[in-house]
Design a protein around this motif. Structure first.
Motif, PDB file in Angstrom:
ATOM      1  N   GLY A  37      36.676 -11.677  14.271  1.00  0.00           N
ATOM      2  CA  GLY A  37      37.984 -11.272  14.746  1.00  0.00           C
ATOM      3  C   GLY A  37      38.984 -12.391  14.608  1.00  0.00           C
ATOM      4  O   GLY A  37      38.622 -13.568  14.602  1.00  0.00           O
ATOM      5  N   ALA A  42      39.682  -6.973  14.722  1.00  0.00           N
ATOM      6  CA  ALA A  42      38.261  -7.283  14.896  1.00  0.00           C
ATOM      7  C   ALA A  42      37.471  -6.426  13.907  1.00  0.00           C
ATOM      8  O   ALA A  42      37.875  -5.316  13.566  1.00  0.00           O
ATOM      9  N   VAL A  58      36.937  -2.138  20.255  1.00  0.00           N
ATOM     10  CA  VAL A  58      37.862  -3.263  20.326  1.00  0.00           C
ATOM     11  C   VAL A  58      38.739  -3.106  21.567  1.00  0.00           C
ATOM     12  O   VAL A  58      39.388  -2.076  21.743  1.00  0.00           O
ATOM     13  N   ALA A  96      42.746  -8.835  19.982  1.00  0.00           N
ATOM     14  CA  ALA A  96      41.603  -7.941  19.808  1.00  0.00           C
ATOM     15  C   ALA A  96      40.310  -8.681  20.120  1.00  0.00           C
ATOM     16  O   ALA A  96      40.080  -9.787  19.635  1.00  0.00           O
ATOM     17  N   GLY A  98      36.305  -7.665  19.915  1.00  0.00           N
ATOM     18  CA  GLY A  98      35.373  -6.630  19.494  1.00  0.00           C
ATOM     19  C   GLY A  98      33.998  -6.803  20.075  1.00  0.00           C
ATOM     20  O   GLY A  98      33.562  -7.916  20.351  1.00  0.00           O
TER      21      GLY A  98
END
Length: 104
Positions: A37, A42, A58, A96, A98
């Motif tokens: 990411g 991500a 995410v 983001a 993830g």
């Protein structure tokens, strides 16, 4: 003091071994995948060659105030079985983060 720290450390090891402390779901931890990411994006690439079913999730956070980051939304990718890649992006200046979900 040293004995107290040693005793606490041994208690934590025993609790972990007994399965009382779990950081992540066991099924997701075993997936042979790579998470990456940067900024508002991500991605995940899984290369298992097996029948694992997984998806990328995410979390999109507003970090304009670093002391109080706020979750704006979570994005869910499509369920995939076996090998594959997926990339999800949050809008604008959101950060983001993830992670993978797995199901059997």
């Amino acid at each position: 003091m040293l004995r107290t720290k040693t005793a606490l450390g041994l208690a934590a090891v025993a609790a972990t071994a007994a399965g009382l402390l779990a950081a992540t779901p066991a099924s997701a931890a075993r997936l042979p995948c790579h998470l990456a990411g940067s900024g508002n994006t991500a991605s995940a690439t899984c290369y298992s060659g097996s029948s694992y079913t997984w998806r990328l999730v995410v979390d999109c956070d507003d970090v304009s105030n670093p002391r109080w980051p706020a979750r704006v939304t979570s994005l869910h990718g499509a369920w995939r079985t076996g090998d594959g890649s997926e990339t999800l992006s949050c809008g604008g200046t959101l950060r983001a983060t993830g992670h993978l979900e797995a199901r059997s």
